[in-house]
Motif scaffolding. Structure first.
Motif, PDB file in Angstrom:
ATOM      1  N   SER A   8       1.067  -1.306  -0.213  1.00  0.00           N
ATOM      2  CA  SER A   8      -0.101   0.037  -0.009  1.00  0.00           C
ATOM      3  C   SER A   8       0.722   1.051   0.065  1.00  0.00           C
ATOM      4  CB  SER A   8      -0.921  -0.032   1.228  1.00  0.00           C
ATOM      5  OG  SER A   8      -0.067  -0.163   2.307  1.00  0.00           O
ATOM      6  N   GLY A   9       2.132   1.244  -0.632  1.00  0.00           N
ATOM      7  CA  GLY A   9       2.999   2.416  -0.235  1.00  0.00           C
ATOM      8  C   GLY A   9       3.216   3.017  -1.670  1.00  0.00           C
ATOM      9  N   CYS A  30      -4.210  -4.062  -6.728  1.00  0.00           N
ATOM     10  CA  CYS A  30      -3.452  -3.866  -5.625  1.00  0.00           C
ATOM     11  C   CYS A  30      -4.068  -3.699  -4.390  1.00  0.00           C
ATOM     12  CB  CYS A  30      -2.913  -2.294  -6.033  1.00  0.00           C
ATOM     13  SG  CYS A  30      -1.499  -1.951  -4.717  1.00  0.00           S
ATOM     14  N   ALA A  31      -3.808  -5.024  -3.529  1.00  0.00           N
ATOM     15  CA  ALA A  31      -4.393  -4.963  -2.273  1.00  0.00           C
ATOM     16  C   ALA A  31      -3.362  -4.689  -1.165  1.00  0.00           C
ATOM     17  CB  ALA A  31      -4.926  -6.268  -2.355  1.00  0.00           C
ATOM     18  N   PRO A  32      -3.802  -3.859  -0.189  1.00  0.00           N
ATOM     19  CA  PRO A  32      -5.010  -3.381  -0.204  1.00  0.00           C
ATOM     20  C   PRO A  32      -5.101  -2.010  -0.788  1.00  0.00           C
ATOM     21  CG  PRO A  32      -3.634  -2.691   1.954  1.00  0.00           C
ATOM     22  CD  PRO A  32      -2.863  -3.854   1.360  1.00  0.00           C
ATOM     23  N   GLY A  33      -3.591  -1.495  -1.287  1.00  0.00           N
ATOM     24  CA  GLY A  33      -3.483  -0.355  -2.149  1.00  0.00           C
ATOM     25  C   GLY A  33      -3.660   0.918  -1.365  1.00  0.00           C
ATOM     26  N   ASN A  34      -3.860   2.165  -2.006  1.00  0.00           N
ATOM     27  CA  ASN A  34      -3.985   3.272  -1.527  1.00  0.00           C
ATOM     28  C   ASN A  34      -4.833   4.146  -2.444  1.00  0.00           C
ATOM     29  OD1 ASN A  34      -2.247   4.653  -3.216  1.00  0.00           O
ATOM     30  ND2 ASN A  34      -0.521   4.077  -2.083  1.00  0.00           N
ATOM     31  N   VAL A  67       2.910  -9.937  -7.148  1.00  0.00           N
ATOM     32  CA  VAL A  67       4.002  -9.096  -7.023  1.00  0.00           C
ATOM     33  C   VAL A  67       4.110  -8.836  -5.350  1.00  0.00           C
ATOM     34  CG1 VAL A  67       5.606  -7.081  -7.541  1.00  0.00           C
ATOM     35  CG2 VAL A  67       4.459  -8.313  -9.299  1.00  0.00           C
ATOM     36  N   ILE A  68       4.807  -9.032  -4.727  1.00  0.00           N
ATOM     37  CA  ILE A  68       4.770  -8.604  -3.124  1.00  0.00           C
ATOM     38  C   ILE A  68       5.651  -7.743  -2.875  1.00  0.00           C
ATOM     39  CG2 ILE A  68       4.777  -9.644  -0.963  1.00  0.00           C
ATOM     40  CD1 ILE A  68       4.243 -12.243  -1.761  1.00  0.00           C
ATOM     41  N   GLY A  69       5.101  -6.495  -2.405  1.00  0.00           N
ATOM     42  CA  GLY A  69       5.907  -5.266  -2.437  1.00  0.00           C
ATOM     43  C   GLY A  69       6.598  -5.256  -0.879  1.00  0.00           C
ATOM     44  N   PRO A  70       6.076  -5.313   0.288  1.00  0.00           N
ATOM     45  CA  PRO A  70       6.636  -5.145   1.302  1.00  0.00           C
ATOM     46  C   PRO A  70       7.287  -6.539   2.034  1.00  0.00           C
ATOM     47  CG  PRO A  70       4.187  -4.758   1.603  1.00  0.00           C
ATOM     48  CD  PRO A  70       4.695  -5.539   0.476  1.00  0.00           C
ATOM     49  N   GLU A  71       8.301  -6.111   3.021  1.00  0.00           N
ATOM     50  CA  GLU A  71       8.635  -7.423   3.828  1.00  0.00           C
ATOM     51  C   GLU A  71       7.936  -7.970   4.674  1.00  0.00           C
ATOM     52  OE1 GLU A  71       9.642  -4.259   3.775  1.00  0.00           O
ATOM     53  OE2 GLU A  71      10.132  -3.515   5.928  1.00  0.00           O
ATOM     54  N   LEU A  72       6.780  -7.274   5.183  1.00  0.00           N
ATOM     55  CA  LEU A  72       6.195  -8.089   6.320  1.00  0.00           C
ATOM     56  C   LEU A  72       5.503  -9.296   5.581  1.00  0.00           C
ATOM     57  CD1 LEU A  72       4.971  -7.803   9.099  1.00  0.00           C
ATOM     58  CD2 LEU A  72       2.790  -7.062   8.033  1.00  0.00           C
ATOM     59  N   PRO A  73       4.749  -9.354   4.594  1.00  0.00           N
ATOM     60  CA  PRO A  73       4.290 -10.560   4.176  1.00  0.00           C
ATOM     61  C   PRO A  73       5.081 -11.911   3.766  1.00  0.00           C
ATOM     62  CG  PRO A  73       3.611  -8.578   2.557  1.00  0.00           C
ATOM     63  CD  PRO A  73       4.238  -8.161   3.852  1.00  0.00           C
ATOM     64  N   GLY A 355       1.345   6.807   1.749  1.00  0.00           N
ATOM     65  CA  GLY A 355       0.298   6.505   2.812  1.00  0.00           C
ATOM     66  C   GLY A 355      -0.981   7.491   2.598  1.00  0.00           C
ATOM     67  N   THR A 356      -1.844   7.132   1.801  1.00  0.00           N
ATOM     68  CA  THR A 356      -3.193   7.766   1.642  1.00  0.00           C
ATOM     69  C   THR A 356      -4.426   6.808   1.432  1.00  0.00           C
ATOM     70  OG1 THR A 356      -3.056   7.676  -0.852  1.00  0.00           O
ATOM     71  CG2 THR A 356      -2.096   9.481   0.227  1.00  0.00           C
ATOM     72  N   VAL A 357      -5.341   7.545   1.932  1.00  0.00           N
ATOM     73  CA  VAL A 357      -6.903   6.720   1.648  1.00  0.00           C
ATOM     74  C   VAL A 357      -8.047   7.780   1.412  1.00  0.00           C
ATOM     75  CG1 VAL A 357      -6.732   4.958   3.514  1.00  0.00           C
ATOM     76  CG2 VAL A 357      -7.566   7.051   4.230  1.00  0.00           C
ATOM     77  N   VAL A 358      -8.855   7.189   0.500  1.00  0.00           N
ATOM     78  CA  VAL A 358     -10.260   7.977   0.408  1.00  0.00           C
ATOM     79  C   VAL A 358     -10.990   7.981   1.386  1.00  0.00           C
ATOM     80  CG1 VAL A 358     -11.947   8.371  -1.394  1.00  0.00           C
ATOM     81  CG2 VAL A 358      -9.841   7.777  -2.217  1.00  0.00           C
TER      82      VAL A 358
END
Ligand code: AMP
Ligand code: GLY
Length: 417
Positions: A8-9, A30-34, A67-73, A355-358
């Protein structure tokens, strides 16, 4: 090809922008996406730390590539779960992601592979801490052995502060790593790998400290540029031969092959290149400047890495010129970022959402410490830098702060490799 990006970044936003322009991509999620990714990629609510949920979404959405972006998952085993579901996945296994998840593990792999890195002392308890600090000597480098989003490291000449940070980390239950101090400019070099073949991307430089002139606390990264006009001409070849390929080979030898993105954080010291750290995923914000310069279609490249066919790929093609990204951070970042402020002007070209949400009001609100990564490319670094800062002037976020000197030292010729 149906491609699902996890994260989500701004890194994921940059991945989505690059994937969207690959003609082979027929659908993008893109999950969760922004709020930014949602404009070009279908969003889904997702707990990225839950590998079962990641694999279930990939299956339900009929993804051809995840495609996994962050390290956490990755460290939680999401890539394994996706592959177990029979879907190609760009990202290392839980085991291989330990290259990032445990700095001590990375050090052991580097030692076995003969990869140059800082000397280190692994500290399991308070009794060993002061001995290790005295053997290492100042300036002291004190690290949290676990994942800490770039914020678990203290570099200080102040011995009392080093001791205090070491105790604070030990109190969380994590081991501490004390390291030899590395001088010289830092470089981020990414490589795409299928576990055997290693394809380096363009080198980039991050700006990790919060304030101009590399002052203030360490952050996740406040801006970046690529390529590096000051870097030695043989840098990429040297790092491929002495760092990237030996590390990938060592992981394969251990029966824990590393496929996905191997990120070498390097220091160009007076004694040569040294690894500061490995990450098991695309760097953020470096991805935001590397991908706009990549001409080779991204989905095909990542799919080849995920399916063990990188050796059959043609050499990468790059655009001329340079790219710069400036992170616009929330008030209070990195210690206590203030969330929920309205953001305007964030739909302009080159404005990647971090880091945004609607919100319920339909407007974009800040939802993270790093809110935007405002990016521009140009014929050279000076032009890209100017264009990026012109775009920064077009966004509005109450209390926002950003560095005004991203790429400046390189433009002014004040860095030598
Ligand atoms: P890391 O989380 O390991 O990437 O460390 C974050 C930042 O701390 C790096 O980008 C460096 O600026 C600094 N750092 C880490 N290790 C060292 C070291 N051994 N010597 C000097 N600076 C370091
Ligand atoms: N740019 C630093 C990181 O991605 O860890």
């Amino acid at each position: 090809m149906r491609v699902l990006v996890i994260g989500s970044g701004a890194r994921e936003h940059a991945l989505c922008v690059a994937l969207q322009s690959d003609p082979a991509v027929t659908a993008l999620a893109c999950a969760p996406g922004n709020a930014g990714t949602a404009v070009i990629a279908q969003p889904f609510a997702l707990d990225v730390g839950d590998p079962v949920a990641v694999a279930a979404l990939a299956t339900e959405w009929l993804a051809d590539l995840v495609v996994i972006g962050p390290e956490l998952p990755l460290v939680a085993g999401a890539a394994d779960a996706v592959r177990d579901a029979g879907i190609a996945c760009f990202g290392p296994s839980e085991q291989a992601a330990q290259l990032e998840g445990s700095k001590a593990f990375a050090k052991h792999v580097m030692t076995a592979a003969g990869v140059p890195t800082a000397r280190f002392w692994a500290v399991g308890g308070p009794a060993e801490l002061e001995t290790a600090l005295d053997e290492a000597g100042p300036p002291y480098v004190v690290k949290d052995d676990g994942l800490a989003a770039g914020k678990g490291v203290l570099v200080t000449a102040d011995r009392a502060a080093a001791v205090a940070h070491g105790h604070a980390v030990l109190d969380t239950g994590h081991p501490v790593l004390i390291e030899e101090f590395l001088d010289g400019p830092e470089v981020s070099l990414f490589a795409v790998t299928d576990g055997t073949t290693v394809v380096p991307l363009l080198p980039a430089q991050d700006h990790k400290r919060r304030d101009d002139g590399d002052e203030g606390p360490n952050t996740g990264g406040m801006g970046a540029y690529a390529p590096l006009p000051w870097a030695p001409a043989d840098l990429v070849d040297t790092v491929l031969a002495t760092v990237l390929q030996p590390t990938v080979d060592e992981m394969a030898r251990r029966g824990e092959p590393f496929s996905g993105l191997l990120y070498a954080g390097l220091a160009l010291t007076s004694a040569g290149v040294r690894v500061v750290e490995f990450n098991a995923r695309f760097g953020d914000p470096e991805t935001e400047v590397v991908l706009p310069l990549l001409e080779t279609p991204l989905a095909g490249l990542l799919h080849a890495a995920a399916t063990g066919t990188l050796a059959e790929q043609p050499p990468l093609r790059w655009r001329d010129g340079a790219a710069v990204t400036v992170v616009v951070a929330a008030a209070g970042y990195p210690q206590r970022p203030r969330l929920g402020d309205p953001v305007t002007g964030a739909d302009a070209e080159g404005v990647l959402h971090a880091g945004t949400v609607v919100g319920p009001d339909g407007l974009v609100h800040s939802a993270g410490g790093r809110v935007l990564a405002v990016t521009a490319a140009g014929p050279d670094l000076a032009a890209a830098r100017q264009a990026a800062y012109e775009r920064v002037a077009g966004v509005r976020l109450a209390g926002a702060h950003w560095r005004t000197d991203i790429a400046l030292a390189a433009v002014e010729g004040r860095i030598t490799g």
